[in-house]
Write a protein that holds these residues in place. Structure first.
Motif, PDB file in Angstrom:
ATOM      1  N   ASN A  28     -32.403  27.431   8.946  1.00  0.00           N
ATOM      2  CA  ASN A  28     -32.573  26.073   9.464  1.00  0.00           C
ATOM      3  C   ASN A  28     -31.701  25.076   8.716  1.00  0.00           C
ATOM      4  O   ASN A  28     -31.206  24.119   9.307  1.00  0.00           O
ATOM      5  N   LYS A  29     -31.490  25.302   7.424  1.00  0.00           N
ATOM      6  CA  LYS A  29     -30.599  24.421   6.656  1.00  0.00           C
ATOM      7  C   LYS A  29     -29.169  24.531   7.178  1.00  0.00           C
ATOM      8  O   LYS A  29     -28.468  23.524   7.303  1.00  0.00           O
ATOM      9  N   SER A  32     -29.099  22.579  10.349  1.00  0.00           N
ATOM     10  CA  SER A  32     -29.184  21.153  10.045  1.00  0.00           C
ATOM     11  C   SER A  32     -27.843  20.616   9.553  1.00  0.00           C
ATOM     12  O   SER A  32     -27.426  19.519   9.928  1.00  0.00           O
ATOM     13  N   THR A  38     -33.985  20.864  13.624  1.00  0.00           N
ATOM     14  CA  THR A  38     -34.685  22.133  13.426  1.00  0.00           C
ATOM     15  C   THR A  38     -36.198  21.929  13.415  1.00  0.00           C
ATOM     16  O   THR A  38     -36.677  20.804  13.277  1.00  0.00           O
TER      17      THR A  38
END
Length: 65
Positions: A28-29, A32, A38
């Motif tokens: 998810n990072k 992002s 996210t």
């Protein structure tokens, strides 16, 4: 869009809760940083499959979706 949950990631990779959460946070990072929004505890199936090079038919047998 379809998402994998922590339970799905655990089944697919055969790992613990904490490791599954760690992997989802990392992925998810990445999303992002690319400007995507996210959802905590979930990862888009398409992105997960690309990053882990998973075969769709095998995943359907494991996760059932």
């Amino acid at each position: 869009m379809s998402f994998y949950t922590v339970e799905d990631v655990k089944k697919i990779l055969g790992i613990s809760d904490s490791k599954a959460y760690q992997i989802i946070r990392k992925l998810n990072k990445e999303l992002s940083n690319k400007g995507y929004i996210t959802v905590a505890g979930r990862i888009p199936k398409k992105f997960f499959n690309e990053r882990y090079y998973c075969d769709e038919s095998e995943l359907k047998a494991i996760v059932g979706n």
